[in-house]
Design an enzyme around this catalytic site. Structure first.
Site, mmCIF file in Angstrom:
data_model
loop_
_atom_site.group_PDB
_atom_site.id
_atom_site.type_symbol
_atom_site.label_atom_id
_atom_site.label_comp_id
_atom_site.label_asym_id
_atom_site.label_seq_id
_atom_site.Cartn_x
_atom_site.Cartn_y
_atom_site.Cartn_z
ATOM 1 N N ASN A 11 65.488 -97.921 23.956
ATOM 2 C CA ASN A 11 66.077 -98.696 24.781
ATOM 3 C C ASN A 11 66.983 -99.683 23.912
ATOM 4 O O ASN A 11 66.330 -100.602 23.142
ATOM 5 C CB ASN A 11 64.928 -99.668 25.136
ATOM 6 C CG ASN A 11 65.329 -100.721 25.937
ATOM 7 O OD1 ASN A 11 66.458 -100.878 26.277
ATOM 8 N ND2 ASN A 11 64.341 -101.630 26.583
ATOM 9 N N LYS B 262 68.705 -102.170 24.624
ATOM 10 C CA LYS B 262 68.773 -103.567 25.313
ATOM 11 C C LYS B 262 70.184 -104.015 25.341
ATOM 12 O O LYS B 262 70.932 -103.055 25.788
ATOM 13 C CB LYS B 262 67.660 -104.526 24.288
ATOM 14 C CG LYS B 262 66.557 -103.947 24.291
ATOM 15 C CD LYS B 262 65.386 -104.696 23.682
ATOM 16 C CE LYS B 262 64.096 -104.037 23.476
ATOM 17 N NZ LYS B 262 62.979 -104.845 23.125
ATOM 18 N N HIS C 148 60.796 -103.853 32.571
ATOM 19 C CA HIS C 148 60.466 -104.139 31.111
ATOM 20 C C HIS C 148 60.119 -105.692 31.098
ATOM 21 O O HIS C 148 60.626 -106.330 31.624
ATOM 22 C CB HIS C 148 62.213 -103.798 30.305
ATOM 23 C CG HIS C 148 61.630 -104.147 28.969
ATOM 24 N ND1 HIS C 148 61.656 -105.167 28.110
ATOM 25 C CD2 HIS C 148 61.389 -102.929 27.964
ATOM 26 C CE1 HIS C 148 61.346 -104.886 26.971
ATOM 27 N NE2 HIS C 148 61.470 -103.468 26.733
ATOM 28 N N GLU D 215 60.973 -107.943 29.093
ATOM 29 C CA GLU D 215 62.141 -108.784 29.159
ATOM 30 C C GLU D 215 62.362 -109.245 30.555
ATOM 31 O O GLU D 215 62.798 -110.339 30.828
ATOM 32 C CB GLU D 215 62.946 -108.364 28.176
ATOM 33 C CG GLU D 215 62.678 -108.392 26.768
ATOM 34 C CD GLU D 215 63.036 -107.442 25.696
ATOM 35 O OE1 GLU D 215 64.103 -106.806 26.030
ATOM 36 O OE2 GLU D 215 62.544 -107.184 24.688
ATOM 37 N N GLU E 60 53.651 -101.056 26.852
ATOM 38 C CA GLU E 60 54.280 -101.952 25.693
ATOM 39 C C GLU E 60 53.816 -103.376 25.619
ATOM 40 O O GLU E 60 53.878 -104.347 26.715
ATOM 41 C CB GLU E 60 55.727 -102.235 26.110
ATOM 42 C CG GLU E 60 56.762 -100.955 26.128
ATOM 43 C CD GLU E 60 58.168 -100.989 25.914
ATOM 44 O OE1 GLU E 60 58.727 -100.677 24.980
ATOM 45 O OE2 GLU E 60 58.694 -102.085 26.722
ATOM 46 N N GLY F 258 59.559 -106.082 19.220
ATOM 47 C CA GLY F 258 60.500 -106.939 18.459
ATOM 48 C C GLY F 258 59.929 -107.995 17.545
ATOM 49 O O GLY F 258 60.446 -108.616 16.721
ATOM 50 N N SER G 134 57.672 -102.112 18.552
ATOM 51 C CA SER G 134 57.802 -101.983 16.907
ATOM 52 C C SER G 134 57.178 -100.495 16.572
ATOM 53 O O SER G 134 56.862 -100.271 15.443
ATOM 54 C CB SER G 134 57.207 -103.040 16.427
ATOM 55 O OG SER G 134 57.301 -104.226 16.641
HETATM 56 P P1 13P Z 1 60.937 -102.731 19.628
HETATM 57 O O1 13P Z 1 60.884 -101.261 19.386
HETATM 58 O O2 13P Z 1 62.338 -103.602 18.900
HETATM 59 O O3 13P Z 1 59.745 -103.758 19.311
HETATM 60 O O4 13P Z 1 61.299 -102.973 21.214
HETATM 61 C C1 13P Z 1 60.303 -102.237 22.058
HETATM 62 C C2 13P Z 1 60.884 -102.146 23.419
HETATM 63 O O5 13P Z 1 60.734 -103.333 24.095
HETATM 64 C C3 13P Z 1 61.141 -100.861 23.982
HETATM 65 O O6 13P Z 1 61.497 -101.122 25.444
#
Ligand code: 13P
Length: 248
Positions: free
Chosen positions: A9, A11, A94, A96, A166, A172, A212
């Site tokens: 992803n 982002k 997601h 976010e 997740e 992150g 992560s």
């Molecule tokens: P990270 O791997 O940067 O923690 O992000 C995970 C994520 O949100 C994947 O959709």
């Protein structure tokens, strides 16, 4: 036998030149992958990614889709628009999107129906926040999100859906759920799927872990019996790191 699925992803990262470069770097490194490999790129990189992915094993994904086929929804992108650009997978719900853009279980459900209706495959994200985890609500939250997302979805459509667990506190932050923690919560999700559908459907569903996940911890996470893949953020932006996860 279920085929594991590792998806990047990206982002809001990578312009067109960077997209081309990253895909050209990663494609040879994942050429022998046993698992299914997907990259979910920003809308503006889809066309460049599609061209760069030709002849590779990597599938093209997007990061969001609107629920309506067309109309007055400024800034949104429909499932048919993605389909036209040869997108195969789309991430839906997601954390976010839930946190910053007001996504709810209802909108996730509507987006999922639109994606499936257009023949896209979906990666549906669920997961608890740190506060919810500390309040002992993890089980309830993921079950509620799962049931909300799958409301009215027929069993025959489950093959086009991947669930990504997740935990928000692991995204992150460099804090990964331990393999056991991730496995336990995914078992809860599978149990909920059993209730919603049946044992066979629950068993067949691919459930990823995300948060992560990286080159260092991928193999121990992927060794867990309930974990069928990973949704990778930061580590998917570097060809070598992503390839190490893919070749866990
Ligand atoms: P990270 O791997 O940067 O923690 O992000 C995970 C994520 O949100 C994947 O959709």
């Amino acid at each position: 036998m279920k085929r594991p699925i590792i998806a990047g992803n990206w982002k809001m990262n990578m312009n067109n030149a960077e997209t081309k470069k990253l895909i050209e770097e990663m494609a040879p490194l994942v050429a022998d992958a046993k698992c299914e490999v997907v990259v979910c790129v920003p809308f503006t990189s889809i066309d460049t990614a599609r061209k760069a992915l030709r002849g590779t094993k990597i599938k093209l994904g997007a990061q969001n889709v609107h629920w309506a086929p067309k109309g007055a929804f400024t800034g949104e992108i429909s499932a048919d628009m993605l389909k036209e650009l040869k997108v195969r997978y789309v991430i839906i719900g997601h954390s976010e999107r839930r946190q910053y853009f007001g996504e709810t279980d209802e909108s996730v459900n509507a987006r999922l129906k639109a994606a499936l209706g257009a023949g896209l495959k979906a990666i549906v994200c669920i997961g608890e926040t740190l506060a919810e985890r500390e309040a002992g609500q993890t089980k309830d939250v993921v079950t509620r999100q799962l049931c909300g997302a799958l409301e009215g979805i027929e069993k025959r459509d489950l093959k086009s859906i991947v669930i990504a667990y997740e935990p928000v506190w692991a995204i992150g932050t460099g804090k990964t759920a331990t393999p056991l923690e991730a496995n336990d919560t995914i078992r809860v999700i599978r149990k909920a799927l059993r209730k919603l559908y049946d044992r066979t459907a629950a068993k067949a569903m691919r459930i990823q872990y995300g948060g992560s996940m990286n080159a260092k911890n991928a193999s121990e996470l992927m060794a867990m019996p309930e974990i069928d893949g990973g949704l990778i953020g930061g580590a998917s932006l570097k060809a070598e790191d992503f390839a190490k996860v893919v070749n866990y």
